[in-house]
Design an enzyme around this catalytic site. Sequence first.
Site, PDB file in Angstrom:
ATOM      1  N   GLU A 279      14.494 -20.800 -30.114  1.00  0.00           N
ATOM      2  CA  GLU A 279      15.228 -19.909 -29.228  1.00  0.00           C
ATOM      3  C   GLU A 279      16.679 -19.745 -29.677  1.00  0.00           C
ATOM      4  OE1 GLU A 279      13.975 -18.116 -27.014  1.00  0.00           O
ATOM      5  OE2 GLU A 279      12.073 -19.035 -26.459  1.00  0.00           O
ATOM      6  N   ARG A 283      17.955 -16.015 -30.882  1.00  0.00           N
ATOM      7  CA  ARG A 283      18.901 -15.385 -29.963  1.00  0.00           C
ATOM      8  C   ARG A 283      20.337 -15.511 -30.456  1.00  0.00           C
ATOM      9  NH1 ARG A 283      16.670 -15.873 -23.765  1.00  0.00           N
ATOM     10  NH2 ARG A 283      14.571 -16.640 -24.210  1.00  0.00           N
ATOM     11  N   ASP A 411       2.198 -15.822 -30.939  1.00  0.00           N
ATOM     12  CA  ASP A 411       2.447 -14.411 -31.231  1.00  0.00           C
ATOM     13  C   ASP A 411       3.231 -14.139 -32.507  1.00  0.00           C
ATOM     14  OD1 ASP A 411       4.642 -15.609 -30.059  1.00  0.00           O
ATOM     15  OD2 ASP A 411       5.043 -14.004 -28.632  1.00  0.00           O
ATOM     16  N   GLU A 548       8.122  -6.277 -24.849  1.00  0.00           N
ATOM     17  CA  GLU A 548       7.132  -6.070 -25.909  1.00  0.00           C
ATOM     18  C   GLU A 548       6.500  -4.675 -25.908  1.00  0.00           C
ATOM     19  OE1 GLU A 548       8.179 -10.088 -25.669  1.00  0.00           O
ATOM     20  OE2 GLU A 548       7.289  -8.879 -24.058  1.00  0.00           O
TER      21      GLU A 548
END
Length: 645
Positions: A279, A283, A411, A548
Site C-alpha cells: 500500500e 500510494r 488481482d 475499477e
Amino acid sequence: MENVPYTSIFVTNTPDSSQDSSGTSKSISCRRNWNRLSRLQKSFILMLLLIVVSFCLITTTFTWAPDPSSVAEDDLLRNKFHALPMSHQKPSVAGRDTHGSAFSRNQRVPSKAGLPTISRQLQPDIEPSRINQHQLLAPGGRSQELQHQAAEDIRSVISLDPVIPISKLRKRQTKKPTIITMQTDYHRLKLDGPQNHRQQEVVNAFLHAWNGYRSFAWGQDHLRPISKTGQDWFGLGLTLIDSLDTMYIMGLQKEYFEARDWVDNSLSFDVNRNVNLFETTIRVMGGLLSAYHLSGDEMFRQKAEDLGTILLAGFKSPSGVPYSDVNLRNRAAHGPSWSPDSTTSEVTTIQLEFRDLSRIVNNPIFEESAMNVSRHVHTLPKIHGLVPIHITPGTGAFRMTSVVTLGARGDSYYEYLLKQWIQTGKKIDFLKDDYLLAIEGIQNRLVQRTHVSNLTFINELENNGQVLRPKMDHLVCYLPGTLALGVLHGLPQWHLDLAKELLYTCYLTYKRQPTGLSPEITFFNTEDSAKQDFWVKHNDAHNLLRPETVESLWYLWQITEDKMYQDWGWEIFQSFLKYTRVEHGFTSISSVLNPENTRPRDMMESFFLGETLKYFYLLFSDKPIFDLKTWVFNTEAHPLPVYDH
C-alpha cells in the site's frame, strides 16, 4: 601663457566661415587653441569631460540592467512554478479489517503572459486576494520587498482573462536518467483543465471532496466527512499524496502547490509506525514518482528515494519474497500479526514503482530487489498460469490451499505482468508469456456465463483448484481495462472481446441496483432454474467508492473510441453524486440495495480522489490525454513513463 576667457574657448573652436574647411586646418586650429589654455583650464575641461562620460556610462547601465521585480518574478517561476510543463485500492478478508478502519487496496472488507493563472471558471470561489502568499514566494529568494512585489504581480495576472492554460506555462527542465531512455514525450500532454461539462462536474466533485479533506483532515490519511475528522492508517498523508497528480492533471494549481508544500515541509518517514509495503509503495511512492514525472520537481524524486530506501527492508527475507509490513523508523520487516504469509498480489505489485525509482536515481538496487520477486514467482508451479493468493516469505512457496481469484489478494499480479512488460519496452519475454498463459487459464478455468442473460463473469477456484465458486469481487472489474491495454500493445484480439463482455457485466452490477451503485461482491446464477443473473448478500452490499469499473471504462473508451463507455461512466458518476456525496465530502456506504437507507460509513478512501475521480476525468475528456504506448498507470492510477528496456 595668455589667459583666455572660458567662454572664448567654444568661440575659437567654432570654424570661421572664411576658414579653410579641410580636416587639416581644423586640426591645427583646435590644437592651437588648446595650447593657448592654461593648465588650470585644461584640468577643468578634462574633469568636465570625465563627468560627462561617467554619466553616460551609468545611464546606459541602468537602461540595460534587468528590472529587480522581473528578476524576482523569474525566480518565483523557476523555483515555484517550474513544476508545470509546457503543453507539453483495494480491502480485507471478509469480516476482518486488517489495518484498523482503513481499507487495503487488495483486501476485501464487510513574461506575465507566461505566468500561471487560476481559472475563474474552475474555481469561482477563489478570489485573487485569498491566494496564500506563502505559496507564491520562492524559498530562499530575494528581499522581502521584491518578493512581495513579485507576488502582487502574480496576483494581478491571476485575475486576468482569458485564462492561460497550464499547457502555455514555462517549460520545466526534466532531469532524464543517464542509463535508460524514456519513451514518453512529455510535450504531448495537454493539461489545460476541463474541456466540457462532464469534466467540469468531476472537477467540482473533486474540489468538494478536497475542501472537506483540507478543512478537517489536512495531512492525515483519510477524511471522515460526516464526523468532520481525520483518520490515520500509516500517518503519511495518503489522501494528499494520492491526489497530487489528479490535481495536476485537472489544472488545480492552488490546491496542487499547497499540497506540494506539505510534502516538502511536513512529510516525514521518521515515525515509529508499521506500514504495509504494498500500500505504501503504490500510494505514496507511486504518487511521489508520478508527481515528479509530471512536474519535474526534484523534491518529489528525493522523497521517493528516501521512502524506497526504507522499504527495501521488506525484501530481507530468506527467500527474497518481501514481508508484508515494514516499520518506518527501525526498518524492521515482518508478516502481519494474523499470518506468516504475504499476499501474492502485494509482493508482485510493487515492481513498476521500484523499477521507476531505480531509473530516475540511477541506483539498480530498487529494481533488482523487486524484479527478483517476479523472477522467483515465474519459477513456481501454477494452475494454468493462475496463482494462489498467499505466498510465504520464509520459503518463497505458494500456499497451494489458498483461493485462486482475480479479486482480493490476487488481482494485480496479472495486471503487473502486462504492465511491467510494457514499462520495459516489451523486452522481458517471461512477463508476457506468464500473462498470456494466465489469460488462457482465466478463459479456460474461470470464465462462465449466467443462464438468464448469458452474462460473462469470473469465478473463483477453491479447494486447491478443484471447486468453482460463482462469486466476483468488484475488484475483478479492473480486468477488462488490462485486457484491452494488452490488445493495444499487440496481444490477441480475442482478449478485447472478453474485455467487452466482462465490462458489460461490471456495468450491470451498477445499473441493476436500486442506487445505481455496485456492491463489493456479487454472486452469479448459472442454473437453469435461475430467475435473475446475479444477487447480493446484505453483508457484501457496501460500496467503498472504488475505481475499477471506471478504470476499465476509460481504457475501453480510449482504445475503441466508443462513446458508449463514456455514457455508462456518466450514469455511474451521477449515482455517486446522489448517494455518496455529503456536506463535507464523499462517503462509502453500507448498502447499495436500499436508496432510502444507504447507511453511510463516514469514510472517504484516498483512492477516491487518487483513482476514481481521476479516471472519471480522463474518461470524459474529448480527446485522450495520455498516450497509452508511452505511459503506464500503476495500480493506484499514478502515470509512469515507459522506458526503452
